[in-house]
Enzyme design. Sequence first.
Site, PDB file in Angstrom:
ATOM      1  N   GLY A   1      34.760 -29.396 -60.916  1.00 13.23           N
ATOM      2  CA  GLY A   1      36.002 -28.719 -61.274  1.00 13.23           C
ATOM      3  C   GLY A   1      35.934 -27.668 -62.346  1.00 13.23           C
TER       4      GLY A   1
ATOM      5  N   GLU B   1      29.783 -33.726 -60.506  1.00 15.43           N
ATOM      6  CA  GLU B   1      29.726 -33.106 -59.174  1.00 15.43           C
ATOM      7  C   GLU B   1      30.072 -31.612 -59.262  1.00 15.43           C
ATOM      8  OE1 GLU B   1      32.620 -35.326 -56.942  1.00 15.43           O
ATOM      9  OE2 GLU B   1      31.516 -37.210 -57.112  1.00 15.43           O
ATOM     10  N   PRO B   2      29.337 -30.853 -60.063  1.00 18.03           N
ATOM     11  CA  PRO B   2      29.689 -29.436 -60.202  1.00 18.03           C
ATOM     12  C   PRO B   2      29.334 -28.657 -58.945  1.00 18.03           C
ATOM     13  CG  PRO B   2      27.605 -29.841 -61.273  1.00 18.03           C
ATOM     14  CD  PRO B   2      28.099 -31.188 -60.797  1.00 18.03           C
TER      15      PRO B   2
ATOM     16  N   ARG C   1      31.241 -24.933 -58.052  1.00 19.57           N
ATOM     17  CA  ARG C   1      31.537 -23.528 -58.329  1.00 19.57           C
ATOM     18  C   ARG C   1      30.757 -23.011 -59.542  1.00 19.57           C
ATOM     19  NH1 ARG C   1      36.649 -21.361 -56.861  1.00 19.57           N
ATOM     20  NH2 ARG C   1      37.434 -23.489 -56.884  1.00 19.57           N
TER      21      ARG C   1
ATOM     22  N   ARG D   1      38.851 -16.595 -49.332  1.00 17.97           N
ATOM     23  CA  ARG D   1      39.548 -16.969 -50.567  1.00 17.97           C
ATOM     24  C   ARG D   1      40.707 -16.039 -50.934  1.00 17.97           C
ATOM     25  NH1 ARG D   1      37.841 -17.486 -55.136  1.00 17.97           N
ATOM     26  NH2 ARG D   1      38.728 -19.530 -55.557  1.00 17.97           N
TER      27      ARG D   1
ATOM     28  N   CYS E   1      42.808  -8.722 -37.168  1.00 13.22           N
ATOM     29  CA  CYS E   1      44.189  -8.406 -36.789  1.00 13.22           C
ATOM     30  C   CYS E   1      45.189  -9.339 -37.465  1.00 13.22           C
ATOM     31  CB  CYS E   1      44.317  -8.482 -35.283  1.00 13.22           C
ATOM     32  SG  CYS E   1      43.110  -7.431 -34.490  1.00 13.22           S
TER      33      CYS E   1
ATOM     34  N   TYR F   1      32.182 -21.367 -52.089  1.00  7.44           N
ATOM     35  CA  TYR F   1      33.289 -21.353 -51.112  1.00  7.44           C
ATOM     36  C   TYR F   1      33.402 -19.986 -50.447  1.00  7.44           C
ATOM     37  CZ  TYR F   1      34.463 -25.427 -53.987  1.00  7.44           C
ATOM     38  OH  TYR F   1      34.409 -26.602 -54.684  1.00  7.44           O
TER      39      TYR F   1
HETATM   40  N1  LLP Z   1      33.807 -33.204 -56.092  1.00  2.00           N
HETATM   41  C1  LLP Z   1      34.810 -33.359 -55.214  1.00  2.00           C
HETATM   42  C2  LLP Z   1      35.207 -34.689 -54.803  1.00  2.00           C
HETATM   43  C3  LLP Z   1      35.487 -32.228 -54.731  1.00  2.00           C
HETATM   44  O1  LLP Z   1      36.505 -32.381 -53.873  1.00  2.00           O
HETATM   45  C4  LLP Z   1      35.081 -30.933 -55.156  1.00  2.00           C
HETATM   46  C5  LLP Z   1      35.770 -29.730 -54.652  1.00  2.00           C
HETATM   47  C6  LLP Z   1      34.003 -30.830 -56.043  1.00  2.00           C
HETATM   48  C7  LLP Z   1      33.384 -31.993 -56.497  1.00  2.00           C
HETATM   49  C8  LLP Z   1      33.462 -29.512 -56.533  1.00  2.00           C
HETATM   50  O2  LLP Z   1      34.388 -28.866 -57.326  1.00  2.00           O
HETATM   51  P1  LLP Z   1      33.993 -27.522 -58.135  1.00  2.00           P
HETATM   52  O3  LLP Z   1      33.002 -27.892 -59.200  1.00  2.00           O
HETATM   53  O4  LLP Z   1      33.404 -26.570 -57.166  1.00  2.00           O
HETATM   54  O5  LLP Z   1      35.289 -27.055 -58.674  1.00  2.00           O
HETATM   55  N2  LLP Z   1      37.900 -23.911 -51.487  1.00  2.00           N
HETATM   56  C9  LLP Z   1      38.487 -23.867 -52.813  1.00  2.00           C
HETATM   57  C10 LLP Z   1      38.005 -24.998 -53.686  1.00  2.00           C
HETATM   58  C11 LLP Z   1      38.167 -26.383 -53.073  1.00  2.00           C
HETATM   59  C12 LLP Z   1      37.626 -27.498 -53.935  1.00  2.00           C
HETATM   60  C13 LLP Z   1      37.393 -28.718 -53.148  1.00  2.00           C
HETATM   61  N3  LLP Z   1      36.755 -29.795 -53.868  1.00  2.00           N
HETATM   62  C14 LLP Z   1      38.212 -22.497 -53.421  1.00  2.00           C
HETATM   63  O6  LLP Z   1      37.652 -21.626 -52.757  1.00  2.00           O
HETATM   64  O7  LLP Z   1      38.612 -22.240 -54.565  1.00  2.00           O
END
Ligand code: LLP
Length: 417
Positions: A239, A273-274, A276, A312, A341, A370
């Site tokens: 997150g 769980e990083p 992004r 996105r 389109c 993503y």
């Molecule tokens: N762990 C779990 C359980 C998750 O659902 C997610 C992301 C992550 C880890 C990784 O989160 P991050 O570190 O990447 O924030 N498609 C959207 C983002 C969807 C996030 C889904 N879950 C976008 O393009 O912004």
Amino acid sequence: MHQFHYVDGALHCEQVPLSSLAAEVGTPFYCYSHQTLTSHLSAFQKAFAPVDHLVCFSVKVNSNLAILSTLFGRGAGADIVSGGELYRALKAGADPKKIVYSGVGKREDEIRYALQAGILMFNVESPLEAVTINRVAEEVGEIAHISLRINPDVDPMTHPYISTGLKKNKFGIAIDRALVEYREARTLSSVRVVGVDCHIGSQITQLSPFVDALAKLKELVHTLRSEGFDIRYLDIGGGLGIPYSDETPPLPSEYGRAVIDAVGDLGCTLVTEPGRVIAGNAGVLVSRVLYTKEGEEKRFLICDAAMNDLVRPSLYGSFHDIRPLVQAPETITADLVGPICESTDFLAKDRRLADLQPGDLFAVMSAGAYGFIMGSNYNSRTRVPEVLVQGDRWWVVRKRETYEDLVRGETIPKELG
Ligand code: LLP
């Protein structure tokens, strides 16, 4: 920090000019910087070095095998949400004992596959899922290690589509129900409860939502331990946000410090769980302007990349910086749009841009997370290639799809009238 920069006015990825890649592979294409990826991973690992920890890269973010293999080869584990992601992770060399499996809708066949692969643990999102995992584990003669994913009801202050830790979201088990469900899970004979999990959302740019959630989880861990649960893992999800424009999210080091301050004394292995924050700024989408067009009210730059390549902006209204491959001042205001389109097909809206002309190349920045992975074949557009750069070397790590790829697996039944 990332490794996309201008050298003598030409945008480079590490030491490779993006325009030379465009000449070799055509446009559009994704380009990833190996050094950016690995330095982001090691910054994250370093942030948690003072405690027992495991960094599980969130495979949904970018699941190209070369990217995964780069990260797994440097000690990362994997956070997966499907059998397909497990397949990819194993193919890219993930250690099964470093794989955690989240997601609200795990199928029996996926659970079986994960048990047979010997993953570290399932992050269980509902009581019925725990019962199903127990049944499948019994069938295959395994003991499934589980954490319950707790929904702490904390507002991550991010886009509503990517908030996951609020009462109204479908994710996890409400914190008020947690104790009851942990007691229930303990009665299942083929399941062993080993941890507590949570993930409150994505692109979070402040520390306070994390800290608030962790305070609630800490209390829960104490309560569970007082009831005899052997809680060894605390999975705090992903997150952490990245700068797309002028956001100033905490650095991994600041995030790590806050997490360790909040829960470091629990003696749990901290699982993260990083996604992004590792891959987002390690990738760009390179595209070419096809046409310019003066609309009644607006100027349009029509390019060869579209919402099927990067969804996105259309889906979340997300901002991605646009940089010309040949450095130039921003002198026009225009919509940068694709050939699809739909009026939602845009990469930038009402944006100050360089005065790009047909044939000019540009990069859509911060597209490593993503990006390709959320692409589709909409409008029967072939999916674009992915290129990985390391220093002055580069490889096509996924080929451009062909028209044959578009119809692979389809048949016209002979009997069809
Ligand atoms: N762990 C779990 C359980 C998750 O659902 C997610 C992301 C992550 C880890 C990784 O989160 P991050 O570190 O990447 O924030 N498609 C959207 C983002 C969807 C996030 C889904 N879950 C976008 O393009 O912004």
